[in-house]
Motif scaffolding. Structure first.
Motif: not given
Length: 298
Positions: A236-238, A243
């Motif tokens: 996962s991104d921030a 993603v």
């Protein structure tokens, strides 16, 4: 939503993602920024960003050809890039890729290099944890007509892939569910097997690696001979957003490899992995069995 938008959303992400990775790597190899490359082929910066990211969009083959020309891609790989662009518009969740793509377009290696987590069920030692000799024995047996230098290149590529597991910065999270038969099916010779099994016991100590044996005594999970599979997760991104969607990879052996993207299919294989995990030996028991089997080969 119009018909074109529906087609682009329902079209598979897999070929787009592979094409995007290839084009991004070629651009970076040529030392070009996204801005500079986009201007050279009369694309907007955002359009090239979406193309490299494999996001939903209508991919034009003319754009792909133009980018390949700017990057100096040879004719054979340009044809394969264009073929990926055509595949990207197919409304399908199922893909079978065989000898269509060269090493530069190897679908699985591209996905594996982008993955953050792998769950592997195998009946031989998986490539990411093979010793050099074990890998050479398998590769030589499959590519039996290849010259020695070609075998060397394939072995070296496999060894380089293993750095994803052992690197210090953000190593790949790897879970291996290995069927007990892999401990006794001789690959190469007895010495190779002994070294391989001992190495497996050591690799399993890494904090990002879990190796567990699925024993004969566990029987047949779900009453089916399901074969080998790999679940690839991309993290996962921030902001906690996935993603890339997860993928199931089914190795085809002498025939075509299969990739499954449909959420229901991915969930089914996740449940299968959970069922295998539930009857597998613990990590300490697995290391004991690996060392015991290694002794039998010495």
């Amino acid at each position: 939503m119009n018909g074109t938008e529906e087609q682009e959303i329902s079209a598979s992400t897999l070929p787009r993602r592979q094409l995007g990775r290839f084009l991004r790597e070629e651009r970076e190899t040529n030392g070009l920024t996204i801005d500079a490359a986009a201007k050279l082929v009369d694309l907007s910066k955002s359009a090239l960003q979406r193309l490299e990211a494999g996001r939903n969009q209508r991919i034009r083959k003319t754009d792909v050809r133009a980018l390949c020309e700017v990057y100096g891609v040879d004719a054979a790989n340009t044809r394969q890039a264009v073929e990926l662009a055509e595949q990207a518009r197919a409304r399908s969740w199922y893909h079978a890729f065989g000898g269509l793509f060269s090493d530069e377009f190897n679908m699985y290696i591209g996905l594996e290099s982008a993955a953050r987590q792998l769950i592997v069920y195998h009946e031989q030692v998986p490539g990411l944890v093979q010793t050099r000799d074990y890998a050479r024995a398998l590769i030589s047996a499959f590519y039996r007509d290849d010259a020695a230098d070609a075998i060397d290149r394939r072995v070296e590529l496999r060894m380089k892939r293993q750095r994803m597991v052992t690197r210090r910065s953000e190593p790949l999270e790897l879970e291996v569910l290995l069927h007990e038969s892999a401990l006794y099916r001789v690959v190469g010779d007895r010495r190779i097997m002994a070294v391989q099994l001992r190495q497996l016991a050591e690799i399993g100590k890494l904090p990002n690696v879990t190796i567990r044996i699925s024993p004969y005594s566990a029987g047949i999970t779900w009453g089916i001979l399901h074969g080998q599979f790999v679940l690839l997760g991309f993290g996962s991104d921030a902001k906690g957003r996935i993603v890339e969607p997860p993928i199931v990879y089914l190795e085809g052996g002498p025939s075509s490899d299969v990739y499954l993207e449909k959420p229901d299919d991915v969930q089914r294989y996740d449940e299968l992995a959970c069922a295998i995990r539930g009857t597998a030996l613990g990590e300490n028991e697995t290391r004991d069995l690996l060392r015991q089997a290694a002794k039998e080969f010495e």
